[in-house]
Design a protein around this motif. Sequence first.
Motif, PDB file in Angstrom:
ATOM      1  N   ARG A 220       2.304  -1.458   8.042  1.00 14.48           N
ATOM      2  CA  ARG A 220       1.575  -0.382   8.712  1.00 14.48           C
ATOM      3  C   ARG A 220       0.332  -0.950   9.377  1.00 14.48           C
ATOM      4  O   ARG A 220      -0.443  -1.670   8.751  1.00 14.48           O
TER       5      ARG A 220
ATOM      6  N   GLY B 164       0.817  -1.211   0.000  1.00 15.98           N
ATOM      7  CA  GLY B 164       0.000   0.000   0.000  1.00 15.98           C
ATOM      8  C   GLY B 164       0.847   1.256   0.000  1.00 15.98           C
ATOM      9  O   GLY B 164       2.005   1.244  -0.406  1.00 15.98           O
ATOM     10  N   ARG B 165       0.273   2.321   0.506  1.00 17.46           N
ATOM     11  CA  ARG B 165       0.956   3.614   0.466  1.00 17.46           C
ATOM     12  C   ARG B 165       2.213   3.598   1.335  1.00 17.46           C
ATOM     13  O   ARG B 165       2.316   2.817   2.270  1.00 17.46           O
ATOM     14  N   PRO B 166       3.155   4.491   1.034  1.00 18.47           N
ATOM     15  CA  PRO B 166       4.363   4.572   1.850  1.00 18.47           C
ATOM     16  C   PRO B 166       4.043   5.005   3.293  1.00 18.47           C
ATOM     17  O   PRO B 166       3.032   5.669   3.546  1.00 18.47           O
TER      18      PRO B 166
ATOM     19  N   ARG C  47       4.131   7.140   6.582  1.00 16.82           N
ATOM     20  CA  ARG C  47       4.223   8.575   6.852  1.00 16.82           C
ATOM     21  C   ARG C  47       4.494   8.779   8.339  1.00 16.82           C
ATOM     22  O   ARG C  47       4.095   7.945   9.163  1.00 16.82           O
TER      23      ARG C  47
ATOM     24  N   ASP D 134       2.287   7.311  11.505  1.00 12.55           N
ATOM     25  CA  ASP D 134       1.702   5.982  11.307  1.00 12.55           C
ATOM     26  C   ASP D 134       2.162   5.023  12.399  1.00 12.55           C
ATOM     27  O   ASP D 134       3.307   5.083  12.850  1.00 12.55           O
TER      28      ASP D 134
END
Length: 118
Positions: A99, A42-44, A46, A49
């Motif tokens: 995450r 998924g998204r990096p 940040r 998180d």
Amino acid sequence: MGIPDGSPAPVLRGPLAAVLVTGPSMAPTLRHGDAVLVLTGGRPVRPGDVVVAVFRSRPDLLVVKRAVRPQAGGWWVRGDNDLVTDDSRAYGVADVRGRVVARYWPRPGLVTGRRRRI
């Protein structure tokens, strides 16, 4: 969430993995015994998180912490409970494995990027 016999930390398999939180370092956001779902893609990541990571200095120790800032190709991570220092203050840079997106037991809910105060 370490492995007491010194074997390598477990690998998170699949795009979504279940992890059990142990210890008080993420209280009050997460508590000892909480079961969480970890997204390995998924998204990096940040800052802010909640992540599952492995310290470079302790590769046998899989931890749940909050990502603070990128550092040296990894992440500086800290627990939400400032009274417990088993985080980057003690072990240095960590490599993020996934995450944390939700707690599914015992209090189901999303895990946000905002830190709750004790």
